[in-house]
Enzyme design. Sequence first.
Site, mmCIF file in Angstrom:
data_model
loop_
_atom_site.group_PDB
_atom_site.id
_atom_site.type_symbol
_atom_site.label_atom_id
_atom_site.label_comp_id
_atom_site.label_asym_id
_atom_site.label_seq_id
_atom_site.Cartn_x
_atom_site.Cartn_y
_atom_site.Cartn_z
ATOM 1 N N HIS A 1 0.846 -1.196 0.000
ATOM 2 C CA HIS A 1 0.000 0.000 0.000
ATOM 3 C C HIS A 1 0.881 1.245 0.000
ATOM 4 C CE1 HIS A 1 -3.983 -1.775 1.751
ATOM 5 N NE2 HIS A 1 -3.497 -2.499 0.764
ATOM 6 N N TYR A 44 -8.485 5.315 8.743
ATOM 7 C CA TYR A 44 -8.536 5.614 10.177
ATOM 8 C C TYR A 44 -9.508 6.778 10.344
ATOM 9 C CZ TYR A 44 -4.224 2.865 10.844
ATOM 10 O OH TYR A 44 -3.292 1.865 10.904
ATOM 11 N N LYS A 77 2.013 -0.790 15.363
ATOM 12 C CA LYS A 77 3.456 -0.886 15.624
ATOM 13 C C LYS A 77 3.871 -2.135 16.404
ATOM 14 C CE LYS A 77 4.763 2.752 13.519
ATOM 15 N NZ LYS A 77 4.963 2.394 12.117
ATOM 16 N N TYR A 133 4.603 6.294 10.265
ATOM 17 C CA TYR A 133 3.685 5.183 9.989
ATOM 18 C C TYR A 133 4.395 4.079 9.201
ATOM 19 C CZ TYR A 133 -0.564 2.632 8.865
ATOM 20 O OH TYR A 133 -1.509 1.650 8.770
ATOM 21 N N PRO A 150 -2.988 -0.405 19.403
ATOM 22 C CA PRO A 150 -2.913 -0.872 18.013
ATOM 23 C C PRO A 150 -3.040 0.234 16.969
ATOM 24 C CG PRO A 150 -5.053 -1.393 18.950
ATOM 25 C CD PRO A 150 -4.222 -0.853 20.079
#
Length: 389
Positions: A72, A200, A296, A384, A292
């Site tokens: 992605h 998100y 990570k 990220y 979560p």
Amino acid sequence: MKTQVAIIGGGPSGLLLSQLLNKAGISTVVLERKSRDYVLSRIRAGVLEWGTVEMLRKAGAGARMDAEGAAHGGCYLASDGAMFRVDFNAFLGRNVMVYGQTEVTKDLYAAQDAIGATILHEVDDVVLHDLTTASPRVTFTQNGQSHAFTCDFVAGCDGFHGISRPSIPAEVRHEFEKVYPFGWLGVLSRTPPVRHELIYAAHARGFALCSMRNPMLSRHYIQVPLTDRVEDWSDARFWDELKARLPAEVAADLVTGPSIEKSIAPLRSFVTEPMRWGRLFLCGDAAHIVPPTGAKGLNLAVSDIHYLSDGLIQFYTQGDPAGIDAYSERALARIWQAMRFSWSLTTMMHRFPDSSDYDRRMQDAELAGLMQSEAAQRAWAENYTGLPY
Ligand code: APR
Ligand code: PHB
């Protein structure tokens, strides 16, 4: 029995360490409390940093991930109605790999089997002895029989509830903890993901996440009060609540279906320092837990194993202890950065039961700042997709 490195715990940390050491000619014994089927039934997060991808390839456990995982180049962040995409490719030329942790663990077991590694399952009563001597000893029982062996080093890869961390005297350990006042309800369903990349979503009703495992398997989460139980959430109630928290155009595209797994997990941040005591090293969830939100957990376990396997290989091949001596400091430096990112993302995206109007405005301003600033998105993408080792 004798081995060079005793590894307590056969989750991803223990298996990856064992694999990398075995490949370098260093002997290991892995002791796992549960059965292999049980370990492989646990559903965990599914986003791999590229450093994790490269570590799995280096371990000889990356072939199926490369064939079946999905790279992605970005992900979406939504706030009430608005949604924007953070483009990892454009900012950094980097991807993440979407591939479930359960599959990673399966591939590591297969790689360990292929090289004939020693993994003992369903062991009980593991006790670590003489950790401050050059020859630690491990005792345990299996099928009611007592066993013992000596080793040069012990790797404590036995998760948050394991015995390795409490084997370090309490006066040596410094523990840092933050418990969040909510949990995540997770649902797995045989439905197509609503978008090609993760979403998100912050919303006045609470946080929501749209994730996936493959083109016909979706993983969704919604923030719920810690007092909620899985039985409180019928599939219909879950889908209605998820839709209510997503931007309308996303909710309109959501395909729903029966859940095939449903569970509630609490959110916490935890770190113990140092990560070495004598000849014991702590790795992965045994040393730290992240909420979560930033995905990570597994990635931090893998970076710990990167530092520790390099250090042990340097010790055995060159007689140089520099890498193992630096292990705790190196691993913790990266862990605290990931802690900060996970905490900040969690804080920005969730509804806190005791938050004031002011707090909520701060959350809105933070998300708006991220939406409007390329510099902020770039820094977010760096964290990220994974900071360098
Ligand atoms: N003796 C032997 N094995 C033990 C003991 C014990 N006393 N206690 C726990 N274990 C085993 C558990 O059964 C488990 O299989 O140790 C293993 C630890 O595995 P994980 O909890 O998966 O931890 P780790 O390998 O560090 O993986 C990192 O990333 O996203 C996170 O939580 C996620 O599992 C994930 C982690
Ligand atoms: C998941 O797919 O399970 C997942 C993805 C991203 C997260 C957490 C969980 O941040």
